[in-house]
Design an enzyme around this catalytic site. Structure first.
Site, short mmCIF file in Angstrom:
data_model
loop_
_atom_site.label_atom_id
_atom_site.label_comp_id
_atom_site.label_asym_id
_atom_site.label_seq_id
_atom_site.Cartn_x
_atom_site.Cartn_y
_atom_site.Cartn_z
N LYS A 86 6.00 15.43 10.27
CA LYS A 86 6.37 15.87 8.92
C LYS A 86 5.40 16.93 8.41
CE LYS A 86 5.81 11.78 7.10
NZ LYS A 86 5.34 10.97 8.25
N ARG A 110 7.86 6.43 0.18
CA ARG A 110 7.67 5.56 1.33
C ARG A 110 8.11 4.13 1.07
NH1 ARG A 110 2.98 8.86 3.58
NH2 ARG A 110 2.75 8.06 5.66
N ARG A 155 -4.56 13.26 17.57
CA ARG A 155 -4.43 14.21 16.45
C ARG A 155 -5.79 14.59 15.88
NH1 ARG A 155 -0.50 13.00 11.43
NH2 ARG A 155 -1.89 11.28 10.97
N ARG A 158 -9.10 11.72 11.68
CA ARG A 158 -8.96 10.92 10.45
C ARG A 158 -9.30 9.46 10.72
NH1 ARG A 158 -3.06 12.51 8.25
NH2 ARG A 158 -3.04 10.25 8.04
N ARG A 174 -0.43 1.01 10.85
CA ARG A 174 0.36 1.97 10.07
C ARG A 174 1.82 1.96 10.50
NH1 ARG A 174 -2.64 7.05 11.38
NH2 ARG A 174 -1.17 8.20 10.13
P1 ADP Z 1 0.95 9.72 8.07
O1 ADP Z 1 2.30 10.22 7.67
O2 ADP Z 1 0.52 10.26 9.39
O3 ADP Z 1 0.78 8.24 7.94
P2 ADP Z 1 -0.22 10.64 5.59
O4 ADP Z 1 -1.30 11.62 5.47
O5 ADP Z 1 1.12 11.02 5.07
O6 ADP Z 1 -0.15 10.29 7.12
O7 ADP Z 1 -0.64 9.26 4.87
C1 ADP Z 1 -1.87 8.67 5.10
C2 ADP Z 1 -2.05 7.42 4.23
O8 ADP Z 1 -1.99 7.77 2.84
C3 ADP Z 1 -0.99 6.34 4.38
O9 ADP Z 1 -1.24 5.49 5.47
C4 ADP Z 1 -1.13 5.61 3.04
O10 ADP Z 1 -2.27 4.78 3.00
C5 ADP Z 1 -1.39 6.74 2.08
N1 ADP Z 1 -0.11 7.25 1.51
C6 ADP Z 1 0.42 8.49 1.69
N2 ADP Z 1 1.60 8.61 1.05
C7 ADP Z 1 1.83 7.41 0.46
C8 ADP Z 1 2.90 6.87 -0.33
N3 ADP Z 1 3.98 7.61 -0.64
N4 ADP Z 1 2.79 5.59 -0.75
C9 ADP Z 1 1.73 4.84 -0.46
N5 ADP Z 1 0.70 5.27 0.28
C10 ADP Z 1 0.74 6.54 0.74
#
Ligand code: ADP
Length: 214
Positions: free
Chosen positions: A13, A87, A126, A161, A172
């Site tokens: 994404k 999410r 990554r 990360r 996750r």
């Molecule tokens: P990825 O899609 O690879 O998991 P992101 O950078 O989008 O990585 O998200 C990393 C973390 O940030 C998630 O595991 C969560 O803890 C938090 N996060 C991101 N977006 C949301 C969301 N919409 N709701 C709740 N937590 C979020």
């Protein structure tokens, strides 16, 4: 043009968001990037989010909904890409509410479909730039000549990360399956919904997205 990208961690994404942002000068709204920035700046939101993120859990809905509401309200007509939000089903309901208040619509809702073993491989190799958030694989960092950072104009400062460590990756993916799979069903009836085979190379995925948006 307003677009929503949904899919598991590691499905691409962020990569597709950056390609689309650069092509059409859109605003890239990544809740993950926004939260990591808040952590780096040690804000109250950042301090609250860090514990959840390091464990691979979701940050509470109210926190991310407030962040996205604020960003969407200050776009001044610019098209946006939502990456990593919503999410959960309550987040999706809140987004509908905010969009209708602002009189905005989604022109494309893309679900990035990828099998679990591909995700685990991608996430564990990554690397992310601390400054411009560029995403590459570890072997690209060791082999290739990569373009300079778009923020510093020097070589990117890549790191792994905290949540891309092996023990957190499994968590996750599990959280995603439990909490985000219902969000896909929520959007399936949207006329602009499209499932994309996101195991393909990034440039091919991008062509499919562009094709649909045209
Ligand atoms: P990825 O899609 O690879 O998991 P992101 O950078 O989008 O990585 O998200 C990393 C973390 O940030 C998630 O595991 C969560 O803890 C938090 N996060 C991101 N977006 C949301 C969301 N919409 N709701 C709740 N937590 C979020």
């Amino acid at each position: 043009m307003n677009v929503l990208f949904m899919g598991p961690p590691g499905s691409g994404k962020g990569t597709q968001s950056k390609l689309l942002r650069d092509r059409f000068d859109m605003e890239h709204l990544s809740t993950g990037d926004i939260l990591r920035e808040a952590i780096a700046q040690k804000t109250e939101v950042g301090m609250r989010a860090k514990g959840y993120m390091d464990k691979g859990e979701y940050v509470p809905d109210a926190v991310v909904i407030d962040l996205i509401r604020a960003r969407l309200s200050s776009l001044a007509g610019k098209g946006f890409i939502l990456d990593g939000f919503p999410r959960t089903v309550p987040q999706a309901q809140a987004l509908d509410q905010v969009l209708s208040e602002l009189n905005l619509q989604l022109n494309g809702v893309f679900f990035f479909d990828v099998k679990k073993d591909v995700l685990v491989n991608r996430l564990s190799s990554r690397r992310t730039c601390r400054n411009c958030n560029r995403i590459v694989s570890a072997d690209m960092v060791s082999n290739g000549k990569l373009e300079d950072c778009t923020v510093t104009s020097k070589p990117c400062n890549f790191y792994q990360r905290n949540d891309d460590l092996p023990e957190v990756i499994t968590k996750r993916i599990q959280v995603y399956q439990e909490q985000t799979t219902p969000v896909i069903d929520y959007y399936k009836s949207n006329p602009n919904f499209l499932t994309v085979d996101a195991a393909m190379p990034a440039d091919q995925v991008f062509q499919i997205i562009i094709g649909k948006l045209k």
